[in-house]
Design a protein around this motif. Structure first.
Motif, short mmCIF file in Angstrom:
data_model
loop_
_atom_site.label_atom_id
_atom_site.label_comp_id
_atom_site.label_asym_id
_atom_site.label_seq_id
_atom_site.Cartn_x
_atom_site.Cartn_y
_atom_site.Cartn_z
N ALA A 17 23.60 -4.61 -10.89
CA ALA A 17 23.89 -3.19 -10.97
C ALA A 17 24.23 -2.75 -12.39
N THR A 18 24.80 -3.66 -13.19
CA THR A 18 25.21 -3.28 -14.53
C THR A 18 24.21 -3.76 -15.58
N SER A 19 23.11 -4.32 -15.14
CA SER A 19 22.07 -4.76 -16.07
C SER A 19 20.99 -3.70 -16.12
N THR A 20 20.92 -2.97 -17.24
CA THR A 20 20.06 -1.79 -17.28
C THR A 20 18.88 -1.93 -18.23
N LYS A 21 18.79 -3.04 -18.92
CA LYS A 21 17.63 -3.22 -19.79
C LYS A 21 17.27 -4.69 -19.85
N PRO A 22 16.02 -4.98 -20.22
CA PRO A 22 15.60 -6.39 -20.23
C PRO A 22 16.17 -7.14 -21.43
N TYR A 23 16.48 -8.40 -21.22
CA TYR A 23 16.95 -9.28 -22.29
C TYR A 23 16.07 -10.52 -22.31
N ARG A 24 15.90 -11.09 -23.49
CA ARG A 24 15.12 -12.32 -23.57
C ARG A 24 16.06 -13.51 -23.45
N CYS A 25 15.79 -14.33 -22.48
CA CYS A 25 16.61 -15.51 -22.23
C CYS A 25 16.26 -16.60 -23.24
N PRO A 26 17.27 -17.10 -23.99
CA PRO A 26 16.98 -18.14 -24.98
C PRO A 26 16.68 -19.50 -24.35
N GLY A 27 16.94 -19.62 -23.06
CA GLY A 27 16.69 -20.90 -22.41
C GLY A 27 15.23 -21.12 -22.10
N CYS A 28 14.56 -20.07 -21.64
CA CYS A 28 13.17 -20.21 -21.21
C CYS A 28 12.26 -19.25 -21.96
#
Ligand SMILES: [Zn+2]
Length: 74
Positions: A17-28
């Protein structure tokens, strides 16, 4: 706060609900899509922020974060 082989990290669970934009995961190196519950982590040691500022905070897939220590161990 969590202890890892490369130091102490502050870890926050983010709900979709509080995630409103995409982020790039440094793991994958894949995008975390908006609305996806995931993890935000940053180093406790303020020296780790040198030259990078608060952007040092990293958004991870929950599974990638949990697999992180295994990945880095040689
Ligand atoms: Zn990932």
């Amino acid at each position: 706060m969590e202890e890892w082989s490369d130091g102490d990290w502050v870890v926050r669970q983010i709900t979709g609900a509080t995630s409103t934009k995409p982020y790039r995961c440094p793991g994958c190196d894949q995008l975390i899509q908006p609305g996806t519950p995931h993890v935000v982590a940053w180093p406790v040691d303020p020296r780790s922020f040198a030259g990078t500022g608060l952007d040092e905070r990293r958004h991870w897939h929950t599974a990638c974060w949990q697999a992180r220590d295994r990945r880095r161990r040689r």
